[in-house]
Design an enzyme around this catalytic site. Structure first.
Site, PDB file in Angstrom:
ATOM      1  NE  ARG A 233      -4.225  -1.461   0.059  1.00 39.38           N
ATOM      2  CZ  ARG A 233      -4.339  -2.533  -0.729  1.00 39.38           C
ATOM      3  NH1 ARG A 233      -3.364  -2.867  -1.559  1.00 39.38           N
ATOM      4  NH2 ARG A 233      -5.434  -3.259  -0.701  1.00 39.38           N
ATOM      5  CD  GLU A 262      -3.057   3.389  -5.293  1.00 40.36           C
ATOM      6  OE1 GLU A 262      -2.236   2.769  -4.628  1.00 40.36           O
ATOM      7  OE2 GLU A 262      -4.069   2.872  -5.805  1.00 40.36           O
ATOM      8  CG  HIS A 280      -3.461  -0.652  -6.582  1.00 37.14           C
ATOM      9  ND1 HIS A 280      -3.870  -0.015  -5.449  1.00 37.14           N
ATOM     10  CD2 HIS A 280      -3.409  -1.977  -6.246  1.00 37.14           C
ATOM     11  CE1 HIS A 280      -4.064  -0.894  -4.476  1.00 37.14           C
ATOM     12  NE2 HIS A 280      -3.786  -2.101  -4.942  1.00 37.14           N
TER      13      HIS A 280
HETATM   14  C1  DGY Z   1      -5.776  -6.102  -2.983  1.00 38.38           C
HETATM   15  O1  DGY Z   1      -6.524  -7.051  -3.223  1.00 38.38           O
HETATM   16  O2  DGY Z   1      -5.625  -5.668  -1.844  1.00 38.38           O
HETATM   17  C2  DGY Z   1      -5.063  -5.469  -4.130  1.00 38.38           C
HETATM   18  O3  DGY Z   1      -4.220  -4.471  -3.723  1.00 38.38           O
HETATM   19  C3  DGY Z   1      -6.040  -4.929  -5.169  1.00 38.38           C
HETATM   20  O4  DGY Z   1      -6.579  -5.907  -5.917  1.00 38.38           O
END
Ligand code: DGY
Length: 314
Positions: A233, A262, A280
């Site tokens: 993240r 983001e 992402h």
């Molecule tokens: C998640 O599943 O957490 C990814 O970052 C997005 O698909």
């Protein structure tokens, strides 16, 4: 019973839900819903399927008078106020497991893209700059014998480690909340890991403890030849400090799939050559998305049809 799915997801999951005549599906496919639209849309639904940009805060949860489950279409759930949901007895579920390989493969794609200057080299060709072969052109790095430091040694971190060890012959060290003695990798403190690793891969979840885990002091501990890869993240890294580190060459490069705010990405980051950026998409494979859609459907069916707990309860 009504289900709100905030973005288009693979049909495999929708079909599973449609097998139950009691379920009415409202699947949106426009731009992400605003906070006001979410509050309005959640009022009479029994289940909501939010995706990453949907911040499900306490007001939205309170607006969902009939809400029984928030079935996240993601493994990460830092965009959901799980405490507010728990207070109201609303289940929160996620989609762990099936996207492990996809995220791990993307982590390695970023590592090799940065380490071998793939994006810069591609741009160079497209700009018509390739006039003759030059032994010193785009010198990258090999990974064999180098050290990979994995921060966050859950499913994804361990899979990245295995691929790098078996595939590239890298030595693996890790830092995590829990030690994994059977993994064959060495546990180190974060500082030790940053000091010795040639590649640092962030694979931890975003929590209050991991917010800005990588900031100026941490970046200064890394080697000037090191690469930093983030598929976890964005806020795990202080982006301003990273921009300085890349600009002033405290580290050699970075591969980033996630960002602090983001989809806004600072111009300074975009203008740097020693960073590869993706929007992402680490888990964005057809296989993972289909499995995620099925898991979401299973979680909802368990709660709304069978009156049980979701399979992937948080
Ligand atoms: C998640 O599943 O957490 C990814 O970052 C997005 O698909």
């Amino acid at each position: 019973m009504k289900i709100l799915i905030t973005r288009e997801i693979p049909k495999a999951g929708i079909r599973m839900l449609q097998e139950h005549a009691d379920l009415e599906i409202d699947c949106r496919n426009g731009p992400p819903l605003s906070r006001e639209e979410l509050i309005e849309s959640v009022r009479d639904v029994h289940a909501i399927v939010p995706v990453i940009p949907d911040v499900i805060d306490e007001d939205i949860i309170n607006a969902g008078k009939n809400l029984k489950i928030i079935a996240a279409f993601s493994v990460g759930y830092d965009h959901i106020d799980t405490y507010a949901a728990e207070k109201k007895g609303i289940y929160v579920s996620n989609t762990p497991g099936d996207l492990t390989q996809s995220v791990a493969e993307h982590t390695i794609a970023l590592m090799t893209a940065v380490g071998r200057n793939i994006v810069q080299a591609d741009k160079y060709i497209r700009k018509g700059e390739y006039e003759f072969w030059d032994p010193m052109l785009f010198l990258g790095t090999t990974f064999i014998g180098k050290t990979l430091g994995v921060v966050g040694f859950g499913r994804i971190g361990q899979y990245v480690a295995e691929m790098c060890q078996k595939g590239f012959g890298m030595r693996i060290v890790y830092n995590s909340r829990f030690k994994k003695p059977s993994s064959g990798a060495s546990f180190l403190s974060l500082d030790e890991l940053l000091e010795i690793s040639d590649v640092v891969s962030l694979n931890c979840s975003l929590t209050e403890e991991t917010r800005h885990l990588i900031d100026e002091p941490e970046l200064k501990k890394m080697k000037p030849t090191s690469l930093l890869i983030n598929t976890s993240r964005g806020p795990v890294i202080n982006e301003k400090s990273l921009i300085r580190a890349l600009r002033e060459k405290w580290i050699a490069g970075a591969g980033l799939d996630v960002f602090e705010d983001e989809p806004k990405i600072p111009e300074e980051l975009i203008n740097l050559d020693n960073v590869v950026l993706t929007p992402h998409i680490a888990s964005a494979t057809k296989e993972a998305r289909i499995q995620m859609a099925r898991m979401v459907a299973e979680n909802i069916i368990k709660v709304l049809i069978k009156g049980q707990e979701p399979i992937h309860k948080i």
